[in-house]
Design a protein around this motif. Structure first.
Motif, PDB file in Angstrom:
ATOM      1  N   TYR A   1      13.377 -20.226 -36.235  1.00 20.32           N
ATOM      2  CA  TYR A   1      14.163 -18.894 -36.257  1.00 20.32           C
ATOM      3  C   TYR A   1      15.307 -19.445 -35.450  1.00 20.32           C
ATOM      4  N   GLU A   2      15.199 -20.116 -34.257  1.00 22.70           N
ATOM      5  CA  GLU A   2      16.312 -20.452 -33.528  1.00 22.70           C
ATOM      6  C   GLU A   2      17.397 -21.552 -34.132  1.00 22.70           C
ATOM      7  N   GLU A   3      16.643 -22.495 -34.676  1.00 22.18           N
ATOM      8  CA  GLU A   3      17.491 -23.674 -35.355  1.00 22.18           C
ATOM      9  C   GLU A   3      18.060 -23.348 -36.793  1.00 22.18           C
ATOM     10  N   TYR A   4      17.310 -22.269 -37.522  1.00 24.18           N
ATOM     11  CA  TYR A   4      17.850 -22.052 -38.997  1.00 24.18           C
ATOM     12  C   TYR A   4      18.229 -20.626 -39.216  1.00 24.18           C
ATOM     13  N   VAL A   5      17.857 -19.640 -38.702  1.00 18.44           N
ATOM     14  CA  VAL A   5      17.893 -18.450 -38.985  1.00 18.44           C
ATOM     15  C   VAL A   5      18.813 -17.462 -37.926  1.00 18.44           C
ATOM     16  N   ALA A   6      18.763 -17.560 -36.567  1.00 18.98           N
ATOM     17  CA  ALA A   6      19.499 -17.035 -35.457  1.00 18.98           C
ATOM     18  C   ALA A   6      21.017 -16.619 -35.870  1.00 18.98           C
ATOM     19  N   ASP A   7      21.516 -17.918 -35.977  1.00 18.16           N
ATOM     20  CA  ASP A   7      23.024 -17.940 -36.344  1.00 18.16           C
ATOM     21  C   ASP A   7      23.426 -17.141 -37.545  1.00 18.16           C
ATOM     22  N   GLU A   8      22.574 -17.001 -38.589  1.00 13.32           N
ATOM     23  CA  GLU A   8      22.945 -16.399 -39.736  1.00 13.32           C
ATOM     24  C   GLU A   8      22.727 -14.881 -39.798  1.00 13.32           C
ATOM     25  N   GLY A   9      21.906 -14.443 -38.457  1.00 16.32           N
ATOM     26  CA  GLY A   9      22.068 -13.017 -38.371  1.00 16.32           C
ATOM     27  C   GLY A   9      21.002 -12.287 -39.313  1.00 16.32           C
ATOM     28  N   THR A  10      20.112 -13.097 -39.784  1.00 13.18           N
ATOM     29  CA  THR A  10      19.102 -12.693 -40.668  1.00 13.18           C
ATOM     30  C   THR A  10      17.639 -12.841 -40.209  1.00 13.18           C
ATOM     31  N   ARG A  11      16.507 -12.174 -40.732  1.00 14.46           N
ATOM     32  CA  ARG A  11      15.160 -12.292 -40.196  1.00 14.46           C
ATOM     33  C   ARG A  11      14.297 -13.433 -40.770  1.00 14.46           C
ATOM     34  N   LEU A  12      13.770 -13.698 -39.921  1.00  9.83           N
ATOM     35  CA  LEU A  12      12.389 -14.796 -40.189  1.00  9.83           C
ATOM     36  C   LEU A  12      11.036 -13.904 -40.413  1.00  9.83           C
ATOM     37  N   ILE A  13      10.612 -13.835 -41.727  1.00 11.42           N
ATOM     38  CA  ILE A  13       9.276 -13.382 -41.832  1.00 11.42           C
ATOM     39  C   ILE A  13       8.246 -14.151 -41.957  1.00 11.42           C
ATOM     40  N   ASP A  14       7.278 -14.042 -41.163  1.00  6.20           N
ATOM     41  CA  ASP A  14       5.966 -14.763 -40.930  1.00  6.20           C
ATOM     42  C   ASP A  14       5.058 -14.182 -41.585  1.00  6.20           C
ATOM     43  N   ASN A  15       4.557 -14.627 -42.856  1.00  7.11           N
ATOM     44  CA  ASN A  15       3.339 -13.945 -43.498  1.00  7.11           C
ATOM     45  C   ASN A  15       1.942 -14.764 -43.143  1.00  7.11           C
ATOM     46  N   VAL A  16       2.080 -15.840 -42.249  1.00  7.48           N
ATOM     47  CA  VAL A  16       1.020 -16.177 -41.748  1.00  7.48           C
ATOM     48  C   VAL A  16       0.235 -15.596 -40.599  1.00  7.48           C
ATOM     49  N   GLU A  17       0.949 -15.587 -39.656  1.00  2.00           N
ATOM     50  CA  GLU A  17       0.346 -14.528 -38.419  1.00  2.00           C
ATOM     51  C   GLU A  17       1.183 -13.415 -37.891  1.00  2.00           C
ATOM     52  N   ASN A  18       2.027 -13.248 -38.766  1.00  3.07           N
ATOM     53  CA  ASN A  18       3.093 -12.028 -38.668  1.00  3.07           C
ATOM     54  C   ASN A  18       3.873 -12.064 -37.286  1.00  3.07           C
ATOM     55  N   PHE A  19       3.979 -13.191 -36.825  1.00  3.82           N
ATOM     56  CA  PHE A  19       4.708 -13.377 -35.395  1.00  3.82           C
ATOM     57  C   PHE A  19       5.993 -12.911 -35.524  1.00  3.82           C
ATOM     58  N   GLU A  20       6.497 -12.277 -34.687  1.00  2.98           N
ATOM     59  CA  GLU A  20       7.843 -11.952 -34.627  1.00  2.98           C
ATOM     60  C   GLU A  20       8.770 -12.630 -33.768  1.00  2.98           C
ATOM     61  N   PRO A  21       9.662 -13.664 -34.116  1.00  2.64           N
ATOM     62  CA  PRO A  21      10.301 -14.286 -33.108  1.00  2.64           C
ATOM     63  C   PRO A  21      11.168 -13.590 -32.252  1.00  2.64           C
TER      64      PRO A  21
END
Length: 70
Positions: A48-68
């Motif tokens: 999330y921090e390295e690839y998603v946060a700067d884009e303003g989008t969500r990262l969906i974790d379908n493995v453990e449903n962890f919300e960063p």
């Protein structure tokens, strides 16, 4: 979206490549990344921090449903 989580030996690029090889096609842009962390949730947070946060989008974790943490 995180669909799978695997533990591999440090630096084993062949194992990482094998995990995505059959998933990358015209409909899916499969990719994998290696993080030196202690568990799945730590890896999701790093992704999330390295690839998603700067884009303003969500990262969906379908493995453990962890919300960063944002």
């Amino acid at each position: 979206m995180i669909e799978e989580s695997h533990q591999v030996e440090d630096g084993d690029q062949a194992a990482i490549d094998a995990l995505v090889e059959d998933q990358d096609d015209e409909h899916n842009d499969a990719w994998a990344v290696e993080f030196d962390v202690y568990g799945h949730r730590d890896a999701v947070q790093r992704a999330y921090e390295e690839y998603v946060a700067d884009e303003g989008t969500r990262l969906i974790d379908n493995v453990e449903n962890f919300e960063p943490d944002a």
